[in-house]
Design a protein around this motif. Structure first.
Motif, PDB file in Angstrom:
ATOM      1  N   ASN A  38       0.755   2.951   7.601  1.00 15.28           N
ATOM      2  CA  ASN A  38       2.176   2.859   7.294  1.00 15.28           C
ATOM      3  C   ASN A  38       2.976   2.895   8.591  1.00 15.28           C
ATOM      4  O   ASN A  38       3.403   3.960   9.039  1.00 15.28           O
ATOM      5  CB  ASN A  38       2.578   4.012   6.368  1.00 15.28           C
ATOM      6  CG  ASN A  38       3.830   3.703   5.608  1.00 15.28           C
ATOM      7  OD1 ASN A  38       4.566   2.779   5.940  1.00 15.28           O
ATOM      8  ND2 ASN A  38       4.080   4.486   4.576  1.00 15.28           N
ATOM      9  N   LEU A  41       6.236   4.828   8.926  1.00 18.82           N
ATOM     10  CA  LEU A  41       6.141   6.285   9.003  1.00 18.82           C
ATOM     11  C   LEU A  41       5.217   6.731  10.135  1.00 18.82           C
ATOM     12  O   LEU A  41       4.683   7.825  10.111  1.00 18.82           O
ATOM     13  CB  LEU A  41       5.641   6.850   7.676  1.00 18.82           C
ATOM     14  CG  LEU A  41       6.552   6.641   6.478  1.00 18.82           C
ATOM     15  CD1 LEU A  41       5.880   7.142   5.208  1.00 18.82           C
ATOM     16  CD2 LEU A  41       7.871   7.340   6.686  1.00 18.82           C
ATOM     17  N   PRO A 106       3.277  15.289   0.158  1.00 13.34           N
ATOM     18  CA  PRO A 106       3.929  13.970   0.161  1.00 13.34           C
ATOM     19  C   PRO A 106       3.321  12.996   1.179  1.00 13.34           C
ATOM     20  O   PRO A 106       3.221  11.797   0.913  1.00 13.34           O
ATOM     21  CB  PRO A 106       5.381  14.283   0.507  1.00 13.34           C
ATOM     22  CG  PRO A 106       5.576  15.688   0.064  1.00 13.34           C
ATOM     23  CD  PRO A 106       4.265  16.363   0.294  1.00 13.34           C
ATOM     24  N   LEU A 107       2.898  13.499   2.318  1.00  8.57           N
ATOM     25  CA  LEU A 107       2.246  12.631   3.302  1.00  8.57           C
ATOM     26  C   LEU A 107       0.897  12.149   2.775  1.00  8.57           C
ATOM     27  O   LEU A 107       0.526  10.980   2.987  1.00  8.57           O
ATOM     28  CB  LEU A 107       2.057  13.361   4.626  1.00  8.57           C
ATOM     29  CG  LEU A 107       3.333  13.662   5.415  1.00  8.57           C
ATOM     30  CD1 LEU A 107       2.998  14.462   6.657  1.00  8.57           C
ATOM     31  CD2 LEU A 107       4.052  12.388   5.774  1.00  8.57           C
ATOM     32  N   TYR A 109       0.257  11.732  -0.320  1.00 10.26           N
ATOM     33  CA  TYR A 109       0.596  10.749  -1.349  1.00 10.26           C
ATOM     34  C   TYR A 109       0.884   9.383  -0.724  1.00 10.26           C
ATOM     35  O   TYR A 109       0.417   8.355  -1.212  1.00 10.26           O
ATOM     36  CB  TYR A 109       1.803  11.222  -2.161  1.00 10.26           C
ATOM     37  CG  TYR A 109       2.290  10.191  -3.138  1.00 10.26           C
ATOM     38  CD1 TYR A 109       1.599   9.949  -4.315  1.00 10.26           C
ATOM     39  CD2 TYR A 109       3.421   9.422  -2.862  1.00 10.26           C
ATOM     40  CE1 TYR A 109       2.031   8.987  -5.211  1.00 10.26           C
ATOM     41  CE2 TYR A 109       3.863   8.454  -3.744  1.00 10.26           C
ATOM     42  CZ  TYR A 109       3.160   8.246  -4.917  1.00 10.26           C
ATOM     43  OH  TYR A 109       3.582   7.283  -5.801  1.00 10.26           O
ATOM     44  N   LEU A 110       1.654   9.376   0.375  1.00 16.00           N
ATOM     45  CA  LEU A 110       1.947   8.105   1.052  1.00 16.00           C
ATOM     46  C   LEU A 110       0.670   7.457   1.578  1.00 16.00           C
ATOM     47  O   LEU A 110       0.503   6.242   1.488  1.00 16.00           O
ATOM     48  CB  LEU A 110       2.944   8.328   2.188  1.00 16.00           C
ATOM     49  CG  LEU A 110       4.361   8.702   1.783  1.00 16.00           C
ATOM     50  CD1 LEU A 110       5.189   9.056   3.010  1.00 16.00           C
ATOM     51  CD2 LEU A 110       5.002   7.567   1.006  1.00 16.00           C
ATOM     52  N   MET A 111      -0.230   8.271   2.121  1.00 12.26           N
ATOM     53  CA  MET A 111      -1.484   7.731   2.623  1.00 12.26           C
ATOM     54  C   MET A 111      -2.307   7.152   1.472  1.00 12.26           C
ATOM     55  O   MET A 111      -2.891   6.074   1.594  1.00 12.26           O
ATOM     56  CB  MET A 111      -2.276   8.819   3.345  1.00 12.26           C
ATOM     57  CG  MET A 111      -3.583   8.349   3.950  1.00 12.26           C
ATOM     58  SD  MET A 111      -4.534   9.693   4.670  1.00 12.26           S
ATOM     59  CE  MET A 111      -3.781   9.786   6.263  1.00 12.26           C
ATOM     60  N   GLU A 113      -1.163   6.047  -1.380  1.00  9.72           N
ATOM     61  CA  GLU A 113      -0.465   4.894  -1.948  1.00  9.72           C
ATOM     62  C   GLU A 113      -0.747   3.630  -1.137  1.00  9.72           C
ATOM     63  O   GLU A 113      -1.035   2.570  -1.687  1.00  9.72           O
ATOM     64  CB  GLU A 113       1.040   5.173  -1.977  1.00  9.72           C
ATOM     65  CG  GLU A 113       1.859   4.137  -2.677  1.00  9.72           C
ATOM     66  CD  GLU A 113       1.675   4.187  -4.183  1.00  9.72           C
ATOM     67  OE1 GLU A 113       1.858   3.122  -4.790  1.00  9.72           O
ATOM     68  OE2 GLU A 113       1.353   5.247  -4.722  1.00  9.72           O
ATOM     69  N   VAL A 114      -0.697   3.753   0.169  1.00 16.47           N
ATOM     70  CA  VAL A 114      -0.904   2.585   1.023  1.00 16.47           C
ATOM     71  C   VAL A 114      -2.369   2.164   1.022  1.00 16.47           C
ATOM     72  O   VAL A 114      -2.687   0.982   0.963  1.00 16.47           O
ATOM     73  CB  VAL A 114      -0.418   2.892   2.463  1.00 16.47           C
ATOM     74  CG1 VAL A 114      -0.783   1.777   3.417  1.00 16.47           C
ATOM     75  CG2 VAL A 114       1.087   3.112   2.468  1.00 16.47           C
TER      76      VAL A 114
END
Length: 159
Positions: A38, A41, A106-107, A109-111, A113-114
């Motif tokens: 990402n 980010l 949350p980090l 989750y972003l990892m 998700e991507v």
């Protein structure tokens, strides 16, 4: 040194070695991979890495407290305030690790998700709940040990 506590101390050291290897060899690569996944980010790479290292430091503090507790057992000081303090420190370390993972969820989750890997979130949740189990267990042992110390001191005062 007693055989039982020697084995437990050996196991505690064995628990620390893979985490130490993970910190040295894999964590920088994981943080870099997170930044590559990402790019918007990417600035979170270093806070993510610092958070993981802080978690590892707290883990090693808990292992050190466990080694201290085992040494108190070796010295026949298992029913002492030092043991209660070591259990209290282990409880606080487990709560701290759990809180850090809640903050970094949350980090994760972003990892996930991507990278399309929901297992990362599951691993984070297992770590959080595992730390809570350890914290509750340490709190129960701390309370039981404190009660045993109080009963022992009452019996020592009885003539």
């Amino acid at each position: 040194m007693k055989r039982e506590t020697f084995f437990l101390k050996f196991v505690v050291v064995l628990m620390g070695l893979p985490i130490l290897a993970l910190c040295i060899f894999l964590l920088p690569g994981i943080a870099e991979y997170f930044a590559e996944l990402n790019p918007t980010l990417g600035f979170l790479q270093y806070p993510f890495l610092i958070g993981l290292y802080v978690t590892a430091i707290v883990f090693f503090v808990a292992l050190y407290q466990t080694l201290k507790l085992l040494s108190y057992i070796d010295k026949n000081q298992a029913f002492s305030e030092l043991s209660v303090k070591a259990l209290k420190n282990i409880k606080y370390c487990a709560i701290t690790i759990s809180a850090l993972y809640v903050i970094f969820m949350p980090l994760l989750y972003l990892m996930a998700e991507v990278d399309d890997a929901p297992g990362i979130i599951l691993i984070g949740m297992i770590i959080i709940f595992g730390c809570w189990v350890i914290a509750v267990f340490a709190a129960v042992l701390q309370k039981l040990l404190k009660n045993a110390i109080d009963i022992k001191s009452e019996n020592d005062l009885t003539v």
